[in-house]
Design an enzyme around this catalytic site. Structure first.
Site, PDB file in Angstrom:
ATOM      1  N   ALA A  50      59.310  49.259  60.843  1.00 24.70           N
ATOM      2  CA  ALA A  50      60.490  49.343  59.977  1.00 24.70           C
ATOM      3  C   ALA A  50      61.686  48.565  60.518  1.00 24.70           C
ATOM      4  O   ALA A  50      62.493  48.043  59.753  1.00 24.70           O
ATOM      5  CB  ALA A  50      60.862  50.801  59.778  1.00 24.70           C
ATOM      6  N   PHE A  53      61.547  54.397  56.776  1.00 26.10           N
ATOM      7  CA  PHE A  53      60.859  55.472  56.085  1.00 26.10           C
ATOM      8  C   PHE A  53      60.561  56.703  56.864  1.00 26.10           C
ATOM      9  O   PHE A  53      60.695  57.797  56.412  1.00 26.10           O
ATOM     10  CB  PHE A  53      59.466  54.976  55.739  1.00 26.10           C
ATOM     11  CG  PHE A  53      59.447  54.521  54.424  1.00 26.10           C
ATOM     12  CD1 PHE A  53      58.911  55.264  53.426  1.00 26.10           C
ATOM     13  CD2 PHE A  53      60.082  53.343  54.152  1.00 26.10           C
ATOM     14  CE1 PHE A  53      58.964  54.819  52.165  1.00 26.10           C
ATOM     15  CE2 PHE A  53      60.135  52.906  52.897  1.00 26.10           C
ATOM     16  CZ  PHE A  53      59.571  53.642  51.894  1.00 26.10           C
ATOM     17  N   GLN A 105      53.333  47.649  59.607  1.00 22.78           N
ATOM     18  CA  GLN A 105      53.370  49.032  59.128  1.00 22.78           C
ATOM     19  C   GLN A 105      54.220  49.107  57.860  1.00 22.78           C
ATOM     20  O   GLN A 105      54.311  50.140  57.232  1.00 22.78           O
ATOM     21  CB  GLN A 105      54.005  49.929  60.196  1.00 22.78           C
ATOM     22  CG  GLN A 105      53.220  50.009  61.500  1.00 22.78           C
ATOM     23  CD  GLN A 105      53.975  50.807  62.561  1.00 22.78           C
ATOM     24  OE1 GLN A 105      54.811  50.266  63.285  1.00 22.78           O
ATOM     25  NE2 GLN A 105      53.689  52.087  62.657  1.00 22.78           N
ATOM     26  N   ASP A 111      56.792  46.490  52.321  1.00 22.44           N
ATOM     27  CA  ASP A 111      57.846  45.861  51.528  1.00 22.44           C
ATOM     28  C   ASP A 111      57.563  44.420  51.113  1.00 22.44           C
ATOM     29  O   ASP A 111      58.370  43.806  50.426  1.00 22.44           O
ATOM     30  CB  ASP A 111      59.175  45.926  52.291  1.00 22.44           C
ATOM     31  CG  ASP A 111      59.056  45.372  53.718  1.00 22.44           C
ATOM     32  OD1 ASP A 111      58.244  44.443  53.938  1.00 22.44           O
ATOM     33  OD2 ASP A 111      59.779  45.858  54.601  1.00 22.44           O
ATOM     34  N   HIS A 163      49.587  50.032  56.254  1.00 25.03           N
ATOM     35  CA  HIS A 163      50.061  51.187  55.475  1.00 25.03           C
ATOM     36  C   HIS A 163      50.113  50.869  53.979  1.00 25.03           C
ATOM     37  O   HIS A 163      50.823  51.524  53.223  1.00 25.03           O
ATOM     38  CB  HIS A 163      51.429  51.664  55.984  1.00 25.03           C
ATOM     39  CG  HIS A 163      51.350  52.371  57.310  1.00 25.03           C
ATOM     40  ND1 HIS A 163      52.419  52.482  58.169  1.00 25.03           N
ATOM     41  CD2 HIS A 163      50.324  53.005  57.928  1.00 25.03           C
ATOM     42  CE1 HIS A 163      52.043  53.150  59.264  1.00 25.03           C
ATOM     43  NE2 HIS A 163      50.783  53.471  59.140  1.00 25.03           N
ATOM     44  N   CYS A 215      37.767  54.182  38.970  1.00 30.12           N
ATOM     45  CA  CYS A 215      36.939  52.969  38.871  1.00 30.12           C
ATOM     46  C   CYS A 215      37.416  51.845  39.783  1.00 30.12           C
ATOM     47  O   CYS A 215      36.767  50.813  39.904  1.00 30.12           O
ATOM     48  CB  CYS A 215      36.871  52.472  37.429  1.00 30.12           C
ATOM     49  SG  CYS A 215      38.372  51.643  36.858  1.00 30.12           S
ATOM     50  N   CYS A 236      39.130  53.296  32.153  1.00 31.57           N
ATOM     51  CA  CYS A 236      38.290  54.500  32.242  1.00 31.57           C
ATOM     52  C   CYS A 236      39.080  55.795  32.093  1.00 31.57           C
ATOM     53  O   CYS A 236      38.515  56.879  32.177  1.00 31.57           O
ATOM     54  CB  CYS A 236      37.522  54.505  33.560  1.00 31.57           C
ATOM     55  SG  CYS A 236      38.527  55.008  34.968  1.00 31.57           S
ATOM     56  N   SER A 282      59.099  48.475  66.000  1.00 28.51           N
ATOM     57  CA  SER A 282      58.306  49.696  65.853  1.00 28.51           C
ATOM     58  C   SER A 282      58.488  50.544  67.099  1.00 28.51           C
ATOM     59  O   SER A 282      58.440  50.034  68.212  1.00 28.51           O
ATOM     60  CB  SER A 282      56.818  49.372  65.678  1.00 28.51           C
ATOM     61  OG  SER A 282      56.055  50.573  65.683  1.00 28.51           O
TER      62      SER A 282
HETATM   63 ZN   LIG Z   1      39.687  53.286  35.976  1.00 28.25          ZN
END
Ligand SMILES: [Zn+2]
Length: 251
Positions: free
Chosen positions: A27, A38, A105, A108, A123, A134, A159, A196
């Site tokens: 971040a 975050f 990580q 964005d 992430h 599906c 679906c 980090s």
């Molecule tokens: Zn689907």
């Protein structure tokens, strides 16, 4: 030359000598682009909201209205963010062949926007969503347009399964990119950690796979003690100084 300059020069030398260098970003590289950290409590964003809850699979699946009113808005808020100097320098280093790629990580999209090609998004990311039934992939804009029409949870046009953002939430397994990042780290001899604090698992195991380590982070990390170089500086300041020491035109 003072001691401060020496650590940047040493970092530049390590990068030049390394056969394969991989970068790991967190971040801290994006705060200069206006993206809040975050997973760190106490930032403005999280005074009203707990990220562990707002971006959890529990809320996503059990209380989708809450998810789309809270966590999802934060994901959307990153859409217009712009890369900063640090992102651009990393894209340049990749192009020059000085780093092999970036493990991030962050969700964005700023490394790609800056021109990085090889990016491992451990992430997930905020460009797309997908159907949990599906696997159909849709743009985050389509997902959002369904949410705006009050289709919550949004449904797959193929679906009728549930669509969700392709971000790794608390409670989710790690994505395929993490396996790829692991192999990339294993085959590297230098890792540059940027922004980090190395507290989020399992990403914090990656530096342990690499022999040499440069850490650029404003606060302490658990790997500082074994790192070759530790730079307590903003990502863009540190990378600009290292860049100045690098002989970009490699022989
Ligand atoms: Zn689907």
């Amino acid at each position: 030359m003072n001691a401060k300059e020496n650590i940047y020069e040493k970092a530049a030398e390590l990068i030049e000598k390394s056969k394969k260098t991989i970068v790991l970003t967190g971040a801290g590289i994006s705060t200069e682009s206006g993206i809040p950290d975050f997973r760190s409590p106490g930032t403005g964003l999280w005074e009203k909201m707990d990220p562990m809850e707002a971006l959890s699979t529990r809320v996503l699946y059990n209380d989708p209205i809450k998810f789309y009113n809270n966590g999802f808005k934060i994901l959307l808020s990153m859409k217009d963010a712009k890369p900063n100097k640090a992102h651009y320098i990393l894209a340049q280093l990749e192009q020059e062949g000085l780093i092999s790629g970036v493990i991030t990580q962050n969700i964005d999209n700023l490394h790609q926007k800056a021109g990085s090609h090889k990016v491992f998004e451990v992430h997930g990311q905020t460009r797309t969503g997908s159907c949990i039934n599906c696997g159909e992939v849709v743009s985050i804009d389509l997902l959002n347009s369904k949410v705006e029409k009050n289709e919550i949870p949004p449904k797959c046009d193929k679906c009728n399964g549930i669509l969700r953002p392709d971000v790794v939430m608390f409670g989710d397994p790690m994505p395929e990119d993490f396996e790829r990042a692991w192999r990339e780290a294993e085959s590297s001899d230098l890792m540059v950690v940027i922004g980090s604090s190395l507290t989020v698992s399992p990403v914090n195991f990656l530096p342990g796979l690499v022999k040499h380590l440069i850490i650029i982070n404003k606060s302490e990390t658990p790997e500082d003690r074994r790192a070759d170089v530790v730079i307590r500086e903003s990502a863009s300041e540190a990378l600009s100084t290292i860049l100045a020491y690098l002989k970009i035109a490699k022989n």
